[in-house]
Design a protein around this motif. Sequence first.
Motif, PDB file in Angstrom:
ATOM      1  N   UNK A 525      -1.650   6.655  -6.624  1.00 19.34           N
ATOM      2  CA  UNK A 525      -2.063   5.611  -7.090  1.00 19.34           C
ATOM      3  C   UNK A 525      -3.087   4.745  -6.421  1.00 19.34           C
ATOM      4  N   UNK A 526      -4.019   4.308  -6.984  1.00 19.06           N
ATOM      5  CA  UNK A 526      -4.998   3.367  -6.446  1.00 19.06           C
ATOM      6  C   UNK A 526      -5.334   2.213  -7.236  1.00 19.06           C
ATOM      7  N   UNK A 527      -5.765   1.009  -6.555  1.00 18.01           N
ATOM      8  CA  UNK A 527      -5.989  -0.246  -7.385  1.00 18.01           C
ATOM      9  C   UNK A 527      -7.362  -0.823  -7.014  1.00 18.01           C
ATOM     10  N   UNK A 528      -7.622  -1.678  -7.771  1.00 20.48           N
ATOM     11  CA  UNK A 528      -8.829  -2.609  -7.455  1.00 20.48           C
ATOM     12  C   UNK A 528      -8.549  -3.111  -6.204  1.00 20.48           C
ATOM     13  N   UNK A 529      -9.355  -3.196  -5.002  1.00 26.96           N
ATOM     14  CA  UNK A 529      -9.141  -3.635  -3.864  1.00 26.96           C
ATOM     15  C   UNK A 529     -10.003  -4.992  -3.711  1.00 26.96           C
TER      16      UNK A 529
END
Length: 710
Positions: A525-529
Amino acid sequence: MEDVNYQIPRGLDRSLFLKLGACDWIAERRHLLITGAAGLGKSWLACALGHKACREKISVLYTRMPRLFADLAIAHGDARYSRLLRSIARAKLLILDDWGPEALTPEQARDLLEIVEDRYDKGSLIITSQVPVDRWHDMIGIPTLPYLAEIMDCLSIASPVERVVFMKGAQTGGTEAGLNAIGYWIAHAPGIILTVWPSLDMVRRNSRTRIEPLIEGTPALRSKIAPARAKDPGNTLSQKEFTGGSLVMTGANSATGLRSLPARYLVMDEVDAFPADADGEGDPVALAVQRTVTFRGRRKILMISTPTDSGVSRIEKAFIESDQRRYFVPCPHCQAFQTLKWAGVKWPEGEPRKAFYACEVCGGVIEEADKPAMLAAGEWRATAPENKDAAGFHLSALYSPFEAWGEIAVEFLAARRDPLRLKPWTNTKLGEPFEDRDAEALDAASFISRLEGWGETLPEGVLTITAGVDVQNDRLALEIVGWGVGEESWSLQYDEIWGDPSKPDLWATLDAELLRAFEHPRAGRMHVRAACIDSGGHHTQTVYRYAQERAGRSVWAIKGRGGRGIPVWPRRPPRVREKAFTPYIIGVDAAKEIIVARLRGIDPGPGYCHFPLARDLDYFRQLGAERQIRTYRKGVALMEWRKDPAVRNEALDCRVYAFAALQSLVAKGLRLGDEAKRFADMPKREPGETTAPGAVPAKPRVIKSAWMSR
């Protein structure tokens, strides 16, 4: 510092050394040379100062010169050279220990020059050596620059030439020519000298790092100009008085400085970086030249610069109006005189570092080692002798003793597919203005054939994610972008969120989008950084409140500002004020130039822009809604971005803001190359192993907030 023994007879000044221990000289980005015979403790003293700097929380790098040159030689061969130089440059204090007595090889001399240049106005340097400073020139083996002789002759009072134009590449000695002229005029033909740099900040830096060392290191000048004193108005950072005249230094952004006094001598350095207008009073070049009118017939005007864009470059225009002298050098094989052109640089397939020059007459191979003799035998020839108003000189970095043809070739191969990198390469290496042959508006339809499908998981090349939000009166436009090595990008999502921006429901919907998880085949899972939200036009205070509450998630309120020289992301955060929120100012013109250049790329890789199958033609029309056109302001040519009035541009704005968000992460230490290595070490996940809620949508969506159902 506390253990220094001042009783040893080695000429160590206790008060001076204790003053150095305060580390103020490091904050001022000054340098320290420690010389003396072997066994006197030079290395120990340097390390003591380095240790004290560490205690003051200043980053320090220590290395012995022989070991440094060995590491650099290895780095040249395994493509780590640029990374090693960046690593060295990051230290605020660099200690180079035990230099000499062996002379440097040409490659070592170039390496040392790069390291010292990186220190310029960015950090401090300590060098220890057994060799007296007056012998360092012999150790470095710095080659002479014979091509500067005629330029200097034109600046002599014995020459009838009044105007001298030097359009140049990097490392060719342009600034040194200006300094030499200033020193000559002070010593032999005193008068009022006006020196103009692009800004007042550069005046302060160059006064400390260029002018003061020139005076201190030249006995003929040191005897004429007293050291600067706080209470002496005649000798300050911006003014040096001497018998018969004074040296006045000002910035091109200061109209007051440009109209302060008549001047017999005028030096304008990096004129292409001058602002178009000085405090609303017009072109700073014209204002400065006007100061010399009183001395017409015996004045000297020197313009120096690396060129920028063709058609708007000041130095290009001045060179075209001159007699256009070029430096002809003889082939060591057939003795035919010729100018060095990029087309003549050749290299074996896949080995650019072995570049050589092929004679345009006999085809003979000219090696780098032949360059000094060629330069010594070279001569300037006017190619437009009918223009008698100015002596113009053009010189590329191909002539520079400090620039190897192999290194220039390596940089060309890295830049050739990216207009953003090709432009500075053309300007700094060839000394030529850059002409963008693709400056026409983007063809929206051409993007349809480039659309790609990557399913519900992120493309493997995505290493980080940012977002850009444009605020309108009845909606928010949102783009979420994935970024890879070399800032290769993937448009992951583009939506219009309809609703009233003054109502919290709309912002809650945006929050949900920014918190979505994206599934990566390796990282999970990756999110807006980071995200940038425009606060410049609509609902400013609402944007401020939203960003303030989410600063911990790197959600930034930004305001775009056009104009040359404004960086995409500010070098310093905005000032914190008690009663007023200050947004980040981003350079939208710089960002658009980068983005539009990359949109024209056709080969996947660094800088390339990927788009999903679901994108429609209207999105690409918005991406290409603006283009650069040449305009004139008070007679000065400028490039400005103009929008097609019939096309919306929210998609372009969102991409600009997402790119600015990426640069905010870079400013905080993100290195995409390092991220790529980290991701590569992760095992690849099996399809379906993890499922992130809200994975990348297969189709674009129009999102309606609760406001729309009322």
